[in-house]
Enzyme design. Sequence first.
Site, PDB file in Angstrom:
ATOM      1  N   LYS A 173       0.748  -1.112   0.021  1.00 26.54           N
ATOM      2  CA  LYS A 173       0.053   0.031  -0.095  1.00 26.54           C
ATOM      3  C   LYS A 173       0.797   1.046   0.076  1.00 26.54           C
ATOM      4  CE  LYS A 173      -1.986   2.466   3.079  1.00 26.54           C
ATOM      5  NZ  LYS A 173      -1.995   3.741   2.609  1.00 26.54           N
ATOM      6  N   GLU A 248      10.877   1.733   9.877  1.00 30.72           N
ATOM      7  CA  GLU A 248      11.657   2.986   9.550  1.00 30.72           C
ATOM      8  C   GLU A 248      10.786   4.173   9.940  1.00 30.72           C
ATOM      9  OE1 GLU A 248      14.725   2.446   8.907  1.00 30.72           O
ATOM     10  OE2 GLU A 248      14.682   0.184   8.325  1.00 30.72           O
ATOM     11  N   CYS A 282      13.330  11.842   5.791  1.00 29.67           N
ATOM     12  CA  CYS A 282      13.697  11.365   7.127  1.00 29.67           C
ATOM     13  C   CYS A 282      15.171  11.650   7.389  1.00 29.67           C
ATOM     14  CB  CYS A 282      13.283  10.131   7.417  1.00 29.67           C
ATOM     15  SG  CYS A 282      13.750   9.049   6.123  1.00 29.67           S
ATOM     16  N   GLU A 383      10.032  16.274  15.126  1.00 31.62           N
ATOM     17  CA  GLU A 383      10.275  16.229  13.693  1.00 31.62           C
ATOM     18  C   GLU A 383       9.174  16.947  13.056  1.00 31.62           C
ATOM     19  OE1 GLU A 383       9.046  12.765  11.788  1.00 31.62           O
ATOM     20  OE2 GLU A 383      10.731  12.897  10.416  1.00 31.62           O
TER      21      GLU A 383
HETATM   22  O1  TXE Z   1       2.764   9.410   7.842  1.00 29.59           O
HETATM   23  P1  TXE Z   1       1.912   8.046   8.475  1.00 29.59           P
HETATM   24  P2  TXE Z   1       1.990  10.889   7.680  1.00 29.59           P
HETATM   25  C1  TXE Z   1       6.755  11.780   9.526  1.00 29.59           C
HETATM   26  C2  TXE Z   1       6.540  13.173   9.263  1.00 29.59           C
HETATM   27  C3  TXE Z   1       5.179  13.259   9.094  1.00 29.59           C
HETATM   28  C4  TXE Z   1       4.561  12.433   9.982  1.00 29.59           C
HETATM   29  C5  TXE Z   1       3.062  12.300   9.562  1.00 29.59           C
HETATM   30  O2  TXE Z   1       7.041  13.650  10.637  1.00 29.59           O
HETATM   31  O3  TXE Z   1       4.894  14.596   9.564  1.00 29.59           O
HETATM   32  O4  TXE Z   1       5.406  11.250   9.643  1.00 29.59           O
HETATM   33  O5  TXE Z   1       3.072  11.510   8.189  1.00 29.59           O
HETATM   34  C6  TXE Z   1       0.073   4.122   6.498  1.00 29.59           C
HETATM   35  N1  TXE Z   1      -1.984   1.014   9.657  1.00 29.59           N
HETATM   36  N2  TXE Z   1       6.872  10.909   8.313  1.00 29.59           N
HETATM   37  O6  TXE Z   1       0.800  10.974   8.476  1.00 29.59           O
HETATM   38  O7  TXE Z   1       0.354   8.164   8.814  1.00 29.59           O
HETATM   39  C7  TXE Z   1      -0.150   5.568   5.481  1.00 29.59           C
HETATM   40  O8  TXE Z   1      -1.388   5.271   4.854  1.00 29.59           O
HETATM   41  C8  TXE Z   1      -1.264   0.605   8.707  1.00 29.59           C
HETATM   42  C9  TXE Z   1       8.338  10.176   8.394  1.00 29.59           C
HETATM   43  O9  TXE Z   1       1.859  10.968   6.215  1.00 29.59           O
HETATM   44  O10 TXE Z   1       2.781   7.325   9.249  1.00 29.59           O
HETATM   45  C10 TXE Z   1       0.875   5.375   4.689  1.00 29.59           C
HETATM   46  O11 TXE Z   1       0.968   4.721   3.547  1.00 29.59           O
HETATM   47  N3  TXE Z   1      -0.834   1.677   7.658  1.00 29.59           N
HETATM   48  C11 TXE Z   1       8.490   9.400   7.328  1.00 29.59           C
HETATM   49  C12 TXE Z   1       2.140   5.220   5.813  1.00 29.59           C
HETATM   50  O12 TXE Z   1       1.518   4.490   6.856  1.00 29.59           O
HETATM   51  C13 TXE Z   1      -1.014   2.902   8.233  1.00 29.59           C
HETATM   52  C14 TXE Z   1       7.855   9.808   6.027  1.00 29.59           C
HETATM   53  C15 TXE Z   1       2.804   6.421   6.369  1.00 29.59           C
HETATM   54  O13 TXE Z   1       1.875   7.386   6.850  1.00 29.59           O
HETATM   55  C16 TXE Z   1      -1.852   3.161   9.495  1.00 29.59           C
HETATM   56  C17 TXE Z   1       6.607  10.019   6.109  1.00 29.59           C
HETATM   57  C18 TXE Z   1      -2.256   2.202  10.206  1.00 29.59           C
HETATM   58  N4  TXE Z   1      -3.098   2.383  11.385  1.00 29.59           N
HETATM   59  C19 TXE Z   1       6.200  10.754   7.212  1.00 29.59           C
HETATM   60  N5  TXE Z   1      -1.896   4.604   9.522  1.00 29.59           N
HETATM   61  C20 TXE Z   1       9.938   8.860   7.145  1.00 29.59           C
HETATM   62  N6  TXE Z   1      10.388   7.981   8.054  1.00 29.59           N
HETATM   63  O14 TXE Z   1      10.320   9.047   6.012  1.00 29.59           O
HETATM   64  C21 TXE Z   1      -1.332   5.410   8.449  1.00 29.59           C
HETATM   65  N7  TXE Z   1      -0.599   4.106   7.777  1.00 29.59           N
END
Ligand code: TXE
Length: 480
Positions: A173, A248, A282, A383
Amino acid sequence: MKIQNYIDGEFLNPIADQWIDNYNPSKGEVYGQIPDSTKEDIELAVTAAKKAFPAWSNTTLNERSTILSNIAQGIHDKLPELAIAESKDNGKPLSLASAIDIPRASSNFQFFADAITQFSSEAHESVGLNAINFTLRQSIGVVGCISPWNLPLYLFTWKIAPALAAGNCVIAKPSEVTPMTAYLLADICNDAGLPNGVLNIVHGLGQSAGQAIIEHPDIKAISFTGGTSTGAHIARTAAPMFKKLSLELGGKNPNMIFSDCDYEKMLNTTVRSSFANQGQICLCGSRIFIEENIYEKFKEDFIHKVSQLKIGNPFDKDSDVGALVSKGHLEKVKSYIDIAEQEGGEILYGGNIVTVEGSENGYYLQPTIIEVSSNDCKLNQEEIFGPVVTIMSFKNEDEVLKMANGIQYGLSATLWTNNLNRTMRMSKQLETGIVWVNTWLMRDLRTPFGGVKASGVGREGGFEALRFFTEPKNVCISYD
Ligand code: TXE
């Protein structure tokens, strides 16, 4: 346009026929719909993956490697189309998507196409006991790959390629915010000869489609990249089911600059490590610490360089900084800039939302430099994940090391010095998964990639990824 799920080799509408708007952040406009998939769609994908698993896990390594190479080639052949799609979906400069994101997505497949032919396991002779042990590294079965929006195809393929190379079938996904290149990848996989059901790409929200993946009892391992709080939620959900987990998560990385470094190289790289991809990586060095004897000089030169960055529509050739990924994210990043003053921080450059001519509703923000006086402020501890960096001076190695480690995150650190002894001392003491010395984001795909503390568990990259995506089994044979 409407994109569809890719299940069992076919393009399908979501069973519930519910859809989510997809935005072009550089224009602030809806330009398509994506499936709002539910449990039922995930169930369909898991059924297809389970059916495909026995044959796929028994393909010869040569066959598997050839198919993965074909996918790498397919991505390479469609580079312009994929780069445009990535830039439109994410807001990143087209130049960046063309030079980094899409070539790297192709390399991810090519790397694991090669790596699987070299992957081996151990044998242990129990000397004097007439027994030999060997380790079978077997495919796990059906695995889940969940990826974020900042480097969409780059991180999606970084998970899928090793999972497939190791003989697993995948439910993947992409982020609901940037689904487009994952959708285009499905066609490339079909053309490359990937058998039906081996890779299933399901679109939708984290709390529904993502949640159904992490909860599904037949999905035995989850590889996730995203926010730390989502990672914690995934761990809480998946741990009681004893799933294998690779997480990660976030980073708030120190960039430590000593006066004995190569100054010009450091300055140019620091502009990049601060603001590449609008600071939405990140690994960005968002906490900059400068030795006090060059602090004033650095401050002046850095502000000057950053003021030359051009903010603009991602499709303009000379744009250095594009749009942030979404309105919500723009507001979140801006809210951190707004607390700078309350915390005694001084905005040295930027800080404002920008209107770009012809793209007036896009989500643009100036690259922003904030001077802080303590590592304990919110701006240094949380962050932000946008084009915002803090700077402050330090007196000596002990002080900067303490500040570098004084945070819940531990993904990467950058060190600028030509002192070899200091390099070794600090590399050993930094609480991070990666240390870059006199460089930033130089990646060799064989190396372990990942973080410690709140930045995650497990490592991706090279054989680490193939170990994650296989189950080791000890076979002990006694002989006369
Ligand atoms: O990330 P999410 P978001 C950090 C960054 C950002 C914050 C939130 O600080 O502001 O995270 O970003 C899926 N079960 N990073 O809200 O929600 C979601 O659909 C299963 C750091 O966009 O963590 C997406 O595919 N999956 C980072 C993925 O998780 C779930 C990069 C990431 O979304 C889920 C991005 C659930 N319950 C944001 N909830 C890095 N480390 O590079 C969400 N998802």
